[in-house]
Design a protein around this motif. Structure first.
Motif, PDB file in Angstrom:
ATOM      1  N   TYR A  44       4.382  36.232  97.792  1.00 35.64           N
ATOM      2  CA  TYR A  44       5.187  35.170  98.368  1.00 35.64           C
ATOM      3  C   TYR A  44       4.811  33.847  97.700  1.00 35.64           C
ATOM      4  O   TYR A  44       3.759  33.733  97.080  1.00 35.64           O
ATOM      5  CB  TYR A  44       4.948  35.058  99.868  1.00 35.64           C
ATOM      6  N   GLY A 104      10.794  33.420  99.570  1.00 39.66           N
ATOM      7  CA  GLY A 104      10.927  34.841  99.848  1.00 39.66           C
ATOM      8  C   GLY A 104       9.998  35.677  98.995  1.00 39.66           C
ATOM      9  O   GLY A 104       8.974  35.232  98.510  1.00 39.66           O
ATOM     10  N   TYR A 133       4.566  31.526 111.072  1.00 44.16           N
ATOM     11  CA  TYR A 133       5.319  32.227 110.040  1.00 44.16           C
ATOM     12  C   TYR A 133       6.570  31.460 109.636  1.00 44.16           C
ATOM     13  O   TYR A 133       7.597  32.045 109.260  1.00 44.16           O
ATOM     14  CB  TYR A 133       5.695  33.621 110.522  1.00 44.16           C
ATOM     15  N   ARG A 166       8.977  33.241 107.056  1.00 45.20           N
ATOM     16  CA  ARG A 166       9.989  34.294 107.216  1.00 45.20           C
ATOM     17  C   ARG A 166      11.177  33.768 108.013  1.00 45.20           C
ATOM     18  O   ARG A 166      11.011  32.927 108.909  1.00 45.20           O
ATOM     19  CB  ARG A 166       9.399  35.483 107.979  1.00 45.20           C
TER      20      ARG A 166
END
Length: 460
Positions: free
Chosen positions: A436, A429, A248, A240
């Protein structure tokens, strides 16, 4: 015990151990479980039968049987009559603090016609109380091995591993078998304990099953209750922007354990691969117990330093602030004397998580630790030695997640990491379906929940 005396006692045990006839037993007990099996039986009837007609003596403090002597207070505390122990709940009806210090047998203790020992306890200011103890119970109370078996009989099957050893011991079963076949389920749970790592294959490649239960939570709940953290009951491991945790991102994530900034970190972690179209991103695992015992063999003083020096772990981000201090190696101090049943030292857990390690406080560089005897330079030397072991390629097991794979691992033993990965523009994304390019779903179990299931499956 002062820090110096603790150190002397510890190193004395290690030196005597290495010079004595139990040489190489510390790790040998794990590499060769049969060594412990020879000592893994509760006392047999032959062992206890002699107590039936043996001379029994007692005094103001103790009762002596043929092969064991008990403090009066200890034996009174072990009473399991219906007055002392609820027959339905099996919970105590009294407190140890209620036992008078002057409690003693009212008369000579003898075996009744059933071979049981009846003791009438008397003490000043309280009513007499009758307790009955079977010969088996007396033998159990006197046996350190029975106490060990009652908690950890499955521990004899633990395997310390490098990559080659793990390949011959790793348990991997199909998801459907794990969920529907009790033998397969047992195999996974026992395998998870033995090596600290197990896998499921061909699990649903979606977040939820037909009953709308999250797949990784459903897998975990078959073992025990989920440990909810500030990440929730389960969480998504995805790359992300502006991530609040290195996990992440797509960056290389070094070997570590999760949530060591908690007072009670999770005991087991589960990761379910829902999608993986990334280049790279291989998972790497290492056995911290194997590394720690190897360090003990090679350099006992460095091992000792890692059990004593305070390391602070923290997480301060996104509205959360967690912090906790613990040593790199924690010992199970319940068993401190070497016996054929127990190694000279028993590792309880390892705490290693550089990404979440806080800066050292100034006082630790001045030998002002809790024990006052570990120089900061010596700690760094020991830390370096431990890291050299865990980062040897031969010590690391590498695997790349395929959709449907689930990894289960002991968070306080097995170190895990992830290599850097890249995603093509078409897989970066979110896609329209909410998936994902690389998507893992994770959850945790408390160690108590896992051990409860393990003891049940082991017949304890």
């Amino acid at each position: 015990m002062s820090g110096l005396s603790t150190f002397v006692c510890f190193t004395k045990q290690v030196v005597e151990y290495h010079l004595g006839y139990r040489s190489n037993y510390i790790v040998g007990i794990y590499r060769h479980p049969q060594i412990l099996r020879r000592y893994s039986q509760v006392a047999s009837p032959k062992d206890t039968q002699g107590a039936k007609n043996a001379q029994i003596s007692s005094n103001e403090r103790q009762i002596s049987f043929k092969d064991a002597t008990f403090e009066n207070t200890l034996l009174r505390d072990a009473c399991s009559c219906s007055i002392c122990l609820d027959t339905s709940t099996q919970q105590r009806r009294f407190s140890t603090g209620q036992i008078p210090l002057d409690v003693r047998p009212k008369s000579l203790v003898q075996a009744n016609k059933n071979g049981e020992y009846e003791v009438t306890w008397t003490a000043k200011g309280v009513e007499d109380h009758v307790s009955v103890y079977s010969q088996e119970r007396i033998a159990q109370l006197a046996s350190p091995l029975w106490r060990y078996n009652n908690r950890w009989r499955f521990a004899r099957d633990a395997v310390l591993w490098d990559a080659d050893t793990l390949r011959g011991n790793l348990v991997s079963r199909l998801y459907d078998d794990y969920m529907n076949d009790e033998e397969a389920f047992k195999d996974v749970v026992l395998g998870l304990y033995r090596t600290g790592l197990a896998f499921l294959r061909d699990s649903p490649t979606k977040e939820r099953t037909g009953d709308m239960e999250i797949v990784v939570e459903k897998i975990a709940k078959k073992i025990g209750y989920i440990k909810e953290t500030f990440y929730g009951t389960s969480w998504d491991v995805v790359s992300r922007p502006d991530a609040k945790n290195i996990a992440y991102t797509s960056e290389n994530l070094p070997l570590h354990m999760d949530l060591l900034y908690y007072e009670s970190p999770p005991g087991v972690q589960l990761l379910h691969c829902i999608a993986n179209r990334a280049e790279g991103g291989e998972s790497v695992y290492a056995d911290s117990f194997h590394a720690a015992y190897q360090l003990l063999e090679d350099d006992p003083i460095s091992f000792y330093n890692l059990t004593m020096f305070p390391i602070t772990f923290h997480y301060r981000n996104d509205g959360y602030h967690y912090v906790y201090t613990r040593p790199l190696i924690e010992l199970d101090n319940f068993y401190t004397k070497p016996t054929p049943e127990h190694p000279v030292v028993q590792i309880k857990c390892v705490n290693y998580s550089p990404p979440f390690q806080a800066p050292f406080e100034h006082f630790v560089t001045h030998s002002e630790t809790a024990e006052g005897n570990v120089e900061f330079g010596e700690f760094i030397r020991a830390f370096n030695k431990f890291e050299k072991i865990i980062y040897k390629p031969s010590q690391q097991f590498e695997s790349k997640f395929k959709p449907g794979d689930v990894a289960l691992f002991m968070n306080r033993r097995v170190l895990h990491s992830r290599r850097r990965f890249t995603l093509t523009s078409s897989t970066q994304g979110n896609n329209d379906d909410g998936s994902y390019g690389r998507w893992l779903k994770g959850t945790y179990l408390d160690i108590d929940s896992f051990y409860s299931k393990l003891r049940e499956l082991s017949g304890l």
